[in-house]
Design a protein around this motif. Structure first.
Motif, mmCIF file in Angstrom:
data_model
loop_
_atom_site.group_PDB
_atom_site.id
_atom_site.type_symbol
_atom_site.label_atom_id
_atom_site.label_comp_id
_atom_site.label_asym_id
_atom_site.label_seq_id
_atom_site.Cartn_x
_atom_site.Cartn_y
_atom_site.Cartn_z
ATOM 1 N N LEU A 100 0.835 -1.207 0.000
ATOM 2 C CA LEU A 100 0.000 0.000 0.000
ATOM 3 C C LEU A 100 0.864 1.249 0.000
ATOM 4 O O LEU A 100 0.591 2.195 -0.752
ATOM 5 N N LYS A 101 1.882 1.276 0.812
ATOM 6 C CA LYS A 101 2.783 2.436 0.826
ATOM 7 C C LYS A 101 3.416 2.640 -0.551
ATOM 8 O O LYS A 101 3.483 3.777 -1.052
ATOM 9 N N GLU A 102 3.856 1.561 -1.161
ATOM 10 C CA GLU A 102 4.462 1.659 -2.490
ATOM 11 C C GLU A 102 3.461 2.215 -3.501
ATOM 12 O O GLU A 102 3.801 3.062 -4.326
ATOM 13 N N ALA A 103 2.210 1.753 -3.425
ATOM 14 C CA ALA A 103 1.189 2.197 -4.374
ATOM 15 C C ALA A 103 0.836 3.668 -4.157
ATOM 16 O O ALA A 103 0.640 4.423 -5.120
ATOM 17 N N ILE A 104 0.756 4.094 -2.884
ATOM 18 C CA ILE A 104 0.468 5.500 -2.573
ATOM 19 C C ILE A 104 1.606 6.389 -3.068
ATOM 20 O O ILE A 104 1.366 7.434 -3.687
ATOM 21 N N ASP A 105 2.830 5.982 -2.793
ATOM 22 C CA ASP A 105 3.986 6.780 -3.239
ATOM 23 C C ASP A 105 4.039 6.864 -4.762
ATOM 24 O O ASP A 105 4.370 7.920 -5.326
ATOM 25 N N ARG A 106 3.692 5.763 -5.418
ATOM 26 C CA ARG A 106 3.731 5.732 -6.879
ATOM 27 C C ARG A 106 2.638 6.635 -7.474
ATOM 28 O O ARG A 106 2.874 7.346 -8.453
ATOM 29 N N LYS A 107 1.454 6.601 -6.879
ATOM 30 C CA LYS A 107 0.326 7.348 -7.442
ATOM 31 C C LYS A 107 0.327 8.813 -7.012
ATOM 32 O O LYS A 107 0.033 9.715 -7.821
ATOM 33 N N TYR A 108 0.661 9.076 -5.749
ATOM 34 C CA TYR A 108 0.509 10.431 -5.208
ATOM 35 C C TYR A 108 1.834 11.098 -4.847
ATOM 36 O O TYR A 108 1.836 12.277 -4.479
ATOM 37 N N GLY A 109 2.918 10.380 -4.913
ATOM 38 C CA GLY A 109 4.225 10.966 -4.623
ATOM 39 C C GLY A 109 4.667 10.783 -3.195
ATOM 40 O O GLY A 109 5.844 10.586 -2.926
ATOM 41 N N SER A 110 3.712 10.853 -2.264
ATOM 42 C CA SER A 110 4.014 10.687 -0.841
ATOM 43 C C SER A 110 2.708 10.513 -0.081
ATOM 44 O O SER A 110 1.621 10.812 -0.601
ATOM 45 N N PHE A 111 2.826 10.055 1.156
ATOM 46 C CA PHE A 111 1.640 9.929 1.996
ATOM 47 C C PHE A 111 1.010 11.292 2.247
ATOM 48 O O PHE A 111 -0.217 11.431 2.236
ATOM 49 N N GLU A 112 1.824 12.316 2.464
ATOM 50 C CA GLU A 112 1.278 13.653 2.721
ATOM 51 C C GLU A 112 0.489 14.159 1.526
ATOM 52 O O GLU A 112 -0.563 14.793 1.680
ATOM 53 N N VAL A 134 -10.254 3.533 -3.312
ATOM 54 C CA VAL A 134 -10.655 2.267 -3.915
ATOM 55 C C VAL A 134 -9.507 1.683 -4.726
ATOM 56 O O VAL A 134 -8.553 2.377 -5.087
ATOM 57 N N VAL A 135 -9.642 0.400 -4.997
ATOM 58 C CA VAL A 135 -8.774 -0.270 -5.961
ATOM 59 C C VAL A 135 -9.595 -0.458 -7.227
ATOM 60 O O VAL A 135 -10.637 -1.126 -7.216
ATOM 61 N N ASN A 136 -9.150 0.165 -8.294
ATOM 62 C CA ASN A 136 -9.848 0.116 -9.577
ATOM 63 C C ASN A 136 -8.892 -0.473 -10.609
ATOM 64 O O ASN A 136 -7.926 0.181 -11.017
ATOM 65 N N GLN A 137 -9.127 -1.734 -10.973
ATOM 66 C CA GLN A 137 -8.232 -2.444 -11.892
ATOM 67 C C GLN A 137 -6.781 -2.390 -11.394
ATOM 68 O O GLN A 137 -5.857 -2.053 -12.127
ATOM 69 N N ASN A 138 -6.633 -2.700 -10.107
ATOM 70 C CA ASN A 138 -5.338 -2.771 -9.418
ATOM 71 C C ASN A 138 -4.656 -1.419 -9.223
ATOM 72 O O ASN A 138 -3.501 -1.361 -8.789
ATOM 73 N N GLU A 139 -5.351 -0.329 -9.542
ATOM 74 C CA GLU A 139 -4.817 1.014 -9.325
ATOM 75 C C GLU A 139 -5.591 1.708 -8.218
ATOM 76 O O GLU A 139 -6.816 1.572 -8.128
ATOM 77 N N LEU A 140 -4.890 2.469 -7.393
ATOM 78 C CA LEU A 140 -5.559 3.264 -6.362
ATOM 79 C C LEU A 140 -6.275 4.448 -6.999
ATOM 80 O O LEU A 140 -5.794 5.044 -7.956
ATOM 81 N N GLN A 141 -7.425 4.789 -6.426
ATOM 82 C CA GLN A 141 -8.178 5.943 -6.899
ATOM 83 C C GLN A 141 -9.000 6.494 -5.733
ATOM 84 O O GLN A 141 -9.521 5.729 -4.915
ATOM 85 N N SER A 195 -4.270 -4.320 5.034
ATOM 86 C CA SER A 195 -4.769 -5.684 4.828
ATOM 87 C C SER A 195 -5.828 -5.736 3.732
ATOM 88 O O SER A 195 -5.806 -6.636 2.876
ATOM 89 N N LEU A 196 -6.747 -4.766 3.732
ATOM 90 C CA LEU A 196 -7.785 -4.721 2.716
ATOM 91 C C LEU A 196 -7.181 -4.511 1.330
ATOM 92 O O LEU A 196 -7.664 -5.074 0.345
ATOM 93 N N TYR A 197 -6.136 -3.701 1.261
ATOM 94 C CA TYR A 197 -5.477 -3.469 -0.026
ATOM 95 C C TYR A 197 -4.859 -4.764 -0.560
ATOM 96 O O TYR A 197 -5.030 -5.119 -1.738
ATOM 97 N N GLU A 198 -4.156 -5.471 0.285
ATOM 98 C CA GLU A 198 -3.506 -6.707 -0.161
ATOM 99 C C GLU A 198 -4.544 -7.747 -0.582
ATOM 100 O O GLU A 198 -4.351 -8.474 -1.563
ATOM 101 N N ASN A 199 -5.673 -7.784 0.151
ATOM 102 C CA ASN A 199 -6.732 -8.718 -0.235
ATOM 103 C C ASN A 199 -7.338 -8.335 -1.585
ATOM 104 O O ASN A 199 -7.691 -9.188 -2.391
ATOM 105 N N ALA A 200 -7.445 -7.015 -1.836
ATOM 106 C CA ALA A 200 -8.036 -6.550 -3.099
ATOM 107 C C ALA A 200 -7.177 -6.897 -4.300
ATOM 108 O O ALA A 200 -7.690 -7.049 -5.411
ATOM 109 N N LEU A 201 -5.876 -7.034 -4.080
ATOM 110 C CA LEU A 201 -4.979 -7.351 -5.189
ATOM 111 C C LEU A 201 -5.035 -8.819 -5.576
ATOM 112 O O LEU A 201 -4.591 -9.200 -6.657
ATOM 113 N N GLN A 202 -5.583 -9.655 -4.706
ATOM 114 C CA GLN A 202 -5.590 -11.102 -4.943
ATOM 115 C C GLN A 202 -6.727 -11.509 -5.885
ATOM 116 O O GLN A 202 -7.754 -10.853 -5.947
#
Length: 202
Positions: A100-112, A134-141, A195-202
């Motif tokens: 989740l941290k990796e996906a947030i950093d990738r999509k938004y640049g940082s948690f802040e 949400v997870v939309n086709q494996n992408e955060l939105q 946990s919800l994010y990891e489950n959504a990727l499965q």
């Protein structure tokens, strides 16, 4: 029948960010009310409760047309409240981690940056609704929905939400919705969201 999702904390555990009375009323009157109404509507249709609740929106065409609106509204009311109460807790020192941290950093640049964008979207909600991650086709939105729309209707998997109906905050914050939105980040349990994010990727 669909069963109640119990709280993992006491009504008072979210103080001072959400007061005890608000949590009790919100959970017992609003969430439980949607669940009771949904089960009643489904029993009237002789539904056999064969689908997990989060799959029901994608099978709404199995019900008569005149019943679908009420069923969808109350399904959303249950699912949205269950996620809301699950992703807040007194476990306040959590952060996104791992995938989740990796996906947030990738999509938004940082948690802040993510936090600012989530808060910005939440402040755009007019009337009653929710802001979701949400997870939309494996992408955060980050999306906003009105009333009790659930992202599952759009084949998106919600992993975090803030309830922006007035009943979620008005006893504590009155018309200061912006303060409620900012304080929401003090009680998000990112262990749950991770946990919800990891489950959504499965």
């Amino acid at each position: 029948m669909y069963k109640v999702e119990p709280l993992s904390y006491e009504y008072s555990d979210l103080e001072p960010y959400i007061d005890t009375r608000t949590v009790g009323i919100h959970y017992n009157n609003h969430y439980m009310g949607y669940l009771k109404k949904l089960n009643t509507l489904l029993e009237q249709q002789n539904y056999d409760f064969k689908y997990p609740l989060n799959e029901l929106p994608n099978h709404i065409d199995e019900f008569p047309l005149e019943a679908r609106g009420d069923i969808l509204y109350n399904v959303g009311g249950v699912l949205n409240h269950e996620l809301y109460f699950k992703n807040i807790s007194p476990n306040r020192n959590t952060k996104p981690k791992g995938k989740l941290k990796e996906a947030i950093d990738r999509k938004y640049g940082s948690f802040e940056n993510f936090k600012k964008e989530f808060i910005r979207n939440a402040n755009l909600v007019v009337g009653s609704g929710y802001t979701f991650l949400v997870v939309n086709q494996n992408e955060l939105q980050i999306i906003n929905t009105s009333n009790q729309e659930t992202p599952y209707t759009y084949n998106m998997i919600p992993i975090m939400t803030i309830d922006l109906w007035e009943h979620a905050y008005y006893l504590e914050y009155q018309n200061n919705k912006a303060q409620y939105i900012n304080n929401f980040f003090e009680i998000i349990d990112f262990d749950v969201v991770n946990s919800l994010y990891e489950n959504a990727l499965q």
